[in-house]
Design a protein around this motif. Structure first.
Motif, PDB file in Angstrom:
ATOM      1  N   LYS A 170       0.828  -1.212   0.000  1.00 36.08           N
ATOM      2  CA  LYS A 170       0.000   0.000   0.000  1.00 36.08           C
ATOM      3  C   LYS A 170       0.860   1.260   0.000  1.00 36.08           C
ATOM      4  O   LYS A 170       0.413   2.315  -0.458  1.00 36.08           O
ATOM      5  CB  LYS A 170      -0.924   0.005   1.211  1.00 36.08           C
ATOM      6  N   ASP A 174       0.283   3.915  -3.115  1.00 34.72           N
ATOM      7  CA  ASP A 174      -0.372   5.152  -2.698  1.00 34.72           C
ATOM      8  C   ASP A 174      -0.389   6.157  -3.852  1.00 34.72           C
ATOM      9  O   ASP A 174       0.537   6.203  -4.665  1.00 34.72           O
ATOM     10  CB  ASP A 174       0.379   5.745  -1.493  1.00 34.72           C
ATOM     11  N   SER A 177       2.763   8.124  -3.908  1.00 34.65           N
ATOM     12  CA  SER A 177       4.031   7.395  -3.779  1.00 34.65           C
ATOM     13  C   SER A 177       5.129   8.072  -4.593  1.00 34.65           C
ATOM     14  O   SER A 177       4.884   8.604  -5.677  1.00 34.65           O
ATOM     15  CB  SER A 177       3.865   5.937  -4.235  1.00 34.65           C
ATOM     16  N   GLU A 286       5.345   9.789   4.409  1.00 32.11           N
ATOM     17  CA  GLU A 286       5.330   8.473   5.060  1.00 32.11           C
ATOM     18  C   GLU A 286       6.372   8.392   6.163  1.00 32.11           C
ATOM     19  O   GLU A 286       7.530   8.724   5.981  1.00 32.11           O
ATOM     20  CB  GLU A 286       5.584   7.369   4.023  1.00 32.11           C
TER      21      GLU A 286
END
Length: 330
Positions: A170, A174, A177, A286
């Motif tokens: 995931k 994303d 990403s 992240e």
């Protein structure tokens, strides 16, 4: 496949030659459709940080099309390839790798990747220099690489027996990403044909920053990896498989259980090497830290929590061979 262009690499101070390494036949081969593949994959990540996958579902016709387009691009005149200026960091680069003094016997095209295709900035550059067919096949290839990266990461989670199954995938799937596609061309090195003792560095030793890298090259050798004992070995090419590298981010998430493999590329005296590498990275926001699910009772975290954006700032200030994760150790 041979690239006929003659890149202007002669003006740069060359990396120090080193002795050729022995070929290594022990790279794990994972059949993605075979029962028990997930356990073999985890073992490969722990022991080597590198393996190759078969039955990957990526059409070889697609791979061949992208390689053909890459060869056409690298065969353009130097002026055409440099139309957008030096890579900073995306775009066309020649000899210089990053902004901190690293050089190699190569030229490359570095493209920023969105969740579904190449970014608008990279697309604008390509439209200036390349045929529409190049952009089309790049987007098709990127989608295939995202699917393959996701499937491999889900097999990793399955092999580690952690839930949810997409706990790793995931991150790279994303919408935000931060992934990259890199096309490398290592032209034949004439100095090696003039009796130079040893080999010439095409791309210096390093680890990859992202979670995983998906590599495919033509049938020319050059890739070398460092084993756990520090021995460097040469990896034989395989045009039907994809090589998967564990990156620094995945090493952190597994608290060092998976190994971010140190690797490099050496030049060839006779043949061009063309490689295509997809780097599956997390979004900038992240937060990276060892997953509690993978921590044994009383096990200490080897890394403090940090964001991908923090890591990238560190990477841009470092040399290729630097151990970037040192700054994030607990």
């Amino acid at each position: 496949m041979v690239v006929l262009t003659k890149p202007s690499l002669e003006q740069v101070s060359l990396p120090t030659p080193h002795k050729p390494r022995s070929c290594f036949s022990g790279i794990p081969v994972i059949d993605m459709l075979e029962p028990g593949a997930e356990a073999l994959l985890v073992k490969a990540c722990e022991e080597f940080g590198l393996f190759k996958v078969t039955n990957h579902g990526v059409p070889m016709e697609l791979v061949a099309r992208l390689e053909d387009e890459a060869v056409k691009f690298f065969s353009l005149s130097q002026m055409e390839k440099e139309r957008s200026g030096p890579a900073n960091p995306f775009g066309y680069g020649n000899r210089k790798i990053g902004g901190n003094g690293d050089v190699g016997w190569l030229e490359y095209l570095l493209l920023e990747v969105t969740s579904k295709s190449i970014s608008h900035a990279s697309l604008a550059f390509l439209k200036e220099t390349c045929a529409r067919s190049f952009c089309s096949v790049l987007n098709e290839y990127i989608q295939a690489m995202r699917r393959l990266a996701s499937e491999v990461l889900e097999l990793m989670a399955q092999g580690l027996m952690i839930e949810p199954r997409n706990i790793f995938s995931k991150v790279v799937m994303d919408e935000e990403s931060d992934s990259v596609l890199r096309l490398n061309h290592y032209p034949p090195c004439p100095l090696l044909l003039q009796g130079l003792n040893g080999t010439m560095t095409g791309f210096g030793e390093h680890t990859d920053p992202q979670l995983i890298s998906v590599l495919r090259s033509n049938n020319t050798s050059g890739l070398e990896i460092s084993l756990r004992d520090g021995t460097w070995v040469s990896v034989l090419p395989d045009t039907e498989s994809f090589f998967i590298n564990v990156g620094d981010s995945l090493q952190v998430l597994t608290n060092g259980r998976f190994r971010s493999v140190r690797h490099r590329v050496v030049a060839n005296g006779y043949k061009s090497r063309v490689s295509m590498v997809y780097f599956g990275g997390p979004p900038s926001r992240e937060r990276l830290a060892p997953l509690p699910l993978l921590m044994g009772e009383g096990e200490q975290s080897l890394y403090r929590e940090f964001t991908w954006c923090e890591y990238k700032r560190c990477a841009y200030r470092s040399r290729l061979a630097d151990n970037r994760l040192e700054q994030f150790e607990s």
